[in-house]
Scaffold this motif. Structure first.
Motif, PDB file in Angstrom:
ATOM      1  N   TYR A 104     -10.028   5.799 -10.885  1.00 57.63           N
ATOM      2  CA  TYR A 104      -9.826   5.836  -9.449  1.00 57.63           C
ATOM      3  C   TYR A 104      -8.470   5.215  -9.121  1.00 57.63           C
ATOM      4  N   TRP A 105      -7.854   5.726  -8.037  1.00 58.69           N
ATOM      5  CA  TRP A 105      -6.532   5.267  -7.630  1.00 58.69           C
ATOM      6  C   TRP A 105      -6.543   4.781  -6.192  1.00 58.69           C
ATOM      7  N   GLY A 106      -5.722   3.782  -5.935  1.00 62.19           N
ATOM      8  CA  GLY A 106      -5.492   3.361  -4.573  1.00 62.19           C
ATOM      9  C   GLY A 106      -4.406   4.203  -3.931  1.00 62.19           C
ATOM     10  N   GLN A 107      -4.113   3.900  -2.674  1.00 64.69           N
ATOM     11  CA  GLN A 107      -3.160   4.702  -1.912  1.00 64.69           C
ATOM     12  C   GLN A 107      -1.712   4.268  -2.148  1.00 64.69           C
ATOM     13  N   GLY A 108      -1.520   3.134  -2.742  1.00 65.55           N
ATOM     14  CA  GLY A 108      -0.169   2.645  -3.031  1.00 65.55           C
ATOM     15  C   GLY A 108       0.330   1.663  -1.987  1.00 65.55           C
ATOM     16  N   THR A 109       1.196   0.759  -2.433  1.00 67.46           N
ATOM     17  CA  THR A 109       1.832  -0.190  -1.535  1.00 67.46           C
ATOM     18  C   THR A 109       3.306  -0.296  -1.927  1.00 67.46           C
ATOM     19  N   GLN A 110       4.175  -0.273  -0.929  1.00 68.88           N
ATOM     20  CA  GLN A 110       5.613  -0.267  -1.189  1.00 68.88           C
ATOM     21  C   GLN A 110       6.116  -1.677  -1.479  1.00 68.88           C
ATOM     22  N   VAL A 111       6.888  -1.788  -2.543  1.00 67.42           N
ATOM     23  CA  VAL A 111       7.599  -3.027  -2.863  1.00 67.42           C
ATOM     24  C   VAL A 111       9.093  -2.709  -2.874  1.00 67.42           C
ATOM     25  N   THR A 112       9.838  -3.397  -2.042  1.00 64.74           N
ATOM     26  CA  THR A 112      11.280  -3.196  -1.954  1.00 64.74           C
ATOM     27  C   THR A 112      11.983  -4.518  -2.231  1.00 64.74           C
ATOM     28  N   VAL A 113      12.846  -4.509  -3.234  1.00 65.95           N
ATOM     29  CA  VAL A 113      13.605  -5.705  -3.601  1.00 65.95           C
ATOM     30  C   VAL A 113      15.061  -5.450  -3.224  1.00 65.95           C
ATOM     31  N   SER A 114      15.521  -6.155  -2.214  1.00 71.94           N
ATOM     32  CA  SER A 114      16.863  -5.922  -1.707  1.00 71.94           C
ATOM     33  C   SER A 114      17.365  -7.139  -0.945  1.00 71.94           C
ATOM     34  N   SER A 115      18.668  -7.336  -1.011  1.00 68.01           N
ATOM     35  CA  SER A 115      19.268  -8.428  -0.248  1.00 68.01           C
ATOM     36  C   SER A 115      19.755  -7.923   1.106  1.00 68.01           C
TER      37      SER A 115
END
Length: 115
Positions: A104-115
């Motif tokens: 089973y899979w979740g819907q996803g969550t965004q991770v953004t690494v930026s200055s």
């Protein structure tokens, strides 16, 4: 019916930390593996980390020493502690779980690494 819900994503500066959570709910007797995958724009989905029911863990080389996967079996929840984040870690992070012979899979969550 099984649902996986991820949370904890967001925007963070390089060198920062985030903790992702994945909560499983529904008709669950036992969960064998729980894992985190990620997909960056223009790239295929890759395994980041996985933990089985005995607590054995495995990580992709690029996150070893920075990320830690764990699980709380009583809560049917997996976590991904991400430290020393880099721009290259920017992606949508997906949780999956092996339950009753199915993935089973979740819907996803965004991770953004930026200055």
């Amino acid at each position: 019916q099984v649902q996986l819900v991820e949370s904890g994503g967001g925007l963070v500066q390089p060198g920062g930390s985030l903790r992702l959570s994945c909560a499983a709910s529904g008709s669950i007797f036992s969960i064998y593996t729980m894992g985190w995958y990620r997909q960056a724009p223009g790239k295929s989905r890759e395994l980041v980390a996985v933990v089985d029911s005995a607590g054995y863990t495995n990580y992709v080389d690029s996150v070893k020493g920075r990320f830690t996967i764990s699980r709380d079996n009583a809560k049917n929840t997996a976590y991904l502690q991400m430290n020393s984040l880099k721009a290259a870690d920017t992606a949508v992070y997906y949780c999956n779980a092996g339950i009753g012979g199915r993935l089973y899979w979740g819907q996803g969550t965004q991770v953004t690494v930026s200055s």
